[in-house]
Design a protein around this motif. Structure first.
Motif, PDB file in Angstrom:
ATOM      1  N   UNK A 152       0.856  -1.193   0.000  1.00 28.55           N
ATOM      2  CA  UNK A 152       0.000   0.000   0.000  1.00 28.55           C
ATOM      3  C   UNK A 152       0.891   1.242   0.000  1.00 28.55           C
ATOM      4  N   UNK A 153       0.284   2.413  -0.071  1.00 28.18           N
ATOM      5  CA  UNK A 153       1.057   3.617   0.246  1.00 28.18           C
ATOM      6  C   UNK A 153       1.604   3.440   1.654  1.00 28.18           C
ATOM      7  N   UNK A 154       2.826   3.854   1.887  1.00 31.91           N
ATOM      8  CA  UNK A 154       3.403   3.646   3.215  1.00 31.91           C
ATOM      9  C   UNK A 154       4.517   4.642   3.494  1.00 31.91           C
ATOM     10  N   UNK A 155       4.865   4.747   4.756  1.00 30.30           N
ATOM     11  CA  UNK A 155       5.926   5.638   5.199  1.00 30.30           C
ATOM     12  C   UNK A 155       5.659   6.129   6.603  1.00 30.30           C
ATOM     13  N   UNK A 156       6.414   7.129   7.024  1.00 26.64           N
ATOM     14  CA  UNK A 156       6.239   7.722   8.346  1.00 26.64           C
ATOM     15  C   UNK A 156       5.681   9.128   8.206  1.00 26.64           C
ATOM     16  N   UNK A 157       4.682   9.447   8.996  1.00 25.98           N
ATOM     17  CA  UNK A 157       4.144  10.804   8.992  1.00 25.98           C
ATOM     18  C   UNK A 157       4.979  11.657   9.944  1.00 25.98           C
TER      19      UNK A 157
END
Length: 417
Positions: A202-207
């Motif tokens: 999915x879209x992913x990462x750290x906010x």
């Protein structure tokens, strides 16, 4: 009521009543345009490709309509985008009770609502102090410093976390040059942690900031093109628009009127990706309490704030029509002070489970964003994601390339011996 009674008849109560009365009476009949949210539809995206937030691509229907209008020299008029009034999203009864009787009118409401109003009263009481802290952090950045890291710390500690009862927040542990202690002079500890969301599919990462465990904040600042790229590998490449004017910033962060970077297409793709992904994650982890809510995500600079709402269950995506001014413009209020209307709107959506309605689509004819339809079978991956996931690093493309077994294509008509 406990500590809330000390604010009865106070300046803070009067300010809140005035601001919230304007919000409650939002309607199409008002002379000034009411606060509203555009009902966004997605033309195409790469949501199904498992990309990082920094690589997100979202092409909105309204952008397509605008470009078509430009090509035809607006022959058919201005492009349209449907809008939802703020009053149709909120539970207005509690605000009406407050506007009518002030804090005394909250006696019949739950402890949670009373605590939320106490939080607002306390923030308004300390507003100048928090404003000075944010300005100090914005104006004491060394030439080699990370402006975005300063903004993240300032807004996390002195704005967003101060508008929720538990003061709970986390700043992305991957942010470069983030201070462990606030540099404004208050010496408060900066809470740093895992703010990752999503999965490899999915879209992913750290906010940048996660408030109260469920609300994401995506921060972006204009920077000098010669400076190193911004704070984390989650961030998008440097946006081409201008840089912060240091001379103007040092005079006062509220006096600038540069183009708002929060509406840049590259930033908007990242922002919508974070809004959608966090919307799914929060409902997945809190299905009994958050299903059918429109989960808010905030975009922020040191001067502006935007709000995006996403209902992951029903696929409705809203974005605030007008970017909010964090500081009073010269002609509207005390120069250098935080804007009371913006503070009230942030407070409302930071406490969205108390003040916004479930099933907005039941009373308002909303258009779906189209993301569910685009994702098809990949939608199930989004229905499983959570926050604080251990997302592995990017796949080594060279290794993947070597894994394939080649199958030789024969020229047409050639008989295989």
């Amino acid at each position: 009521m406990s500590r809330l009674i000390y604010f009865i008849g106070s300046t803070e109560e009067a300010i809140a009543m005035q601001v919230l009365e304007a919000i409650v009476t939002d309607s199409p009949s008002r002379a000034t345009p009411p606060t509203g949210f555009y009902n966004l539809r997605i033309r195409t995206s790469n949501a199904g490709q498992g990309t990082r937030f920094s690589d997100a691509s979202v092409y909105l229907r309204l952008i397509d309509d605008f470009r078509n209008a430009v090509r035809t020299h607006f022959e058919f008029g201005r492009p349209r985008c449907e809008m939802v009034f703020l009053g149709d999203i909120l539970k207005v009864s509690v605000f009406r009770a407050f506007v009518l009787d002030g804090l005394k009118g909250l006696m019949k409401y739950t402890d949670s609502i009373q605590k939320a109003f106490l939080t607002l009263m306390e923030f308004l009481h300390e507003k100048r102090k928090h404003g000075r802290s944010i300005r100090n952090l914005m104006t004491t950045i060394p030439a080699s410093g990370n402006k975005e890291a300063k903004t993240i710390a300032a807004l996390a500690l002195h704005l967003f976390s101060e508008l929720v009862a538990d003061k709970k927040y986390e700043v992305d542990e991957n942010v470069k040059e983030i201070s462990r202690v606030c540099d404004c002079g208050c010496n408060a500890r900066i809470c740093i942690g895992n703010t990752s969301i999503g999965s490899q599919r999915t879209w992913h990462g750290s906010v940048n900031i996660l408030v109260d465990g469920n609300i994401a904040v995506a921060v972006k600042e204009k920077t000098n093109a010669l400076e190193e790229d911004n704070c984390t590998d989650e961030d998008e490449p440097e946006i081409k628009h201008g840089r912060i004017d240091e001379d103007v910033l040092h005079k006062d962060v509220s006096t600038t009127n540069n183009e708002c970077i929060l509406l840049d297409e590259t930033y908007m793709s990242r922002f919508i990706a974070e809004s959608v992904t966090n919307g799914f994650a929060q409902v997945n982890m809190n299905r009994d309490t958050l299903t059918n809510f429109m989960i808010p995500t905030f975009g922020a600079t040191s001067r502006h704030v935007s709000i995006c709402l996403y209902d992951s269950e029903n696929d409705y995506l809203l974005h605030i029509k007008d970017i909010l001014e964090l500081w009073y413009p010269d002609e509207e209020g005390p120069v250098g002070e935080l804007n009371n209307t913006t503070i009230a709107l942030l407070w409302i959506f930071l406490n969205f489970t108390l003040f916004t309605r479930k099933h907005v689509c039941a009373s308002v004819d909303l258009d779906k964003s189209g993301l569910h339809e685009e994702l098809k079978e990949q939608l199930e991956c989004y229905r499983k994601i959570k926050t604080k996931s251990c997302i592995s690093s990017k796949t080594n493309f060279e290794s993947v390339w070597k894994l394939f077994e080649p199958v030789v294509k024969r020229p047409k008509g050639q008989v295989q011996e």
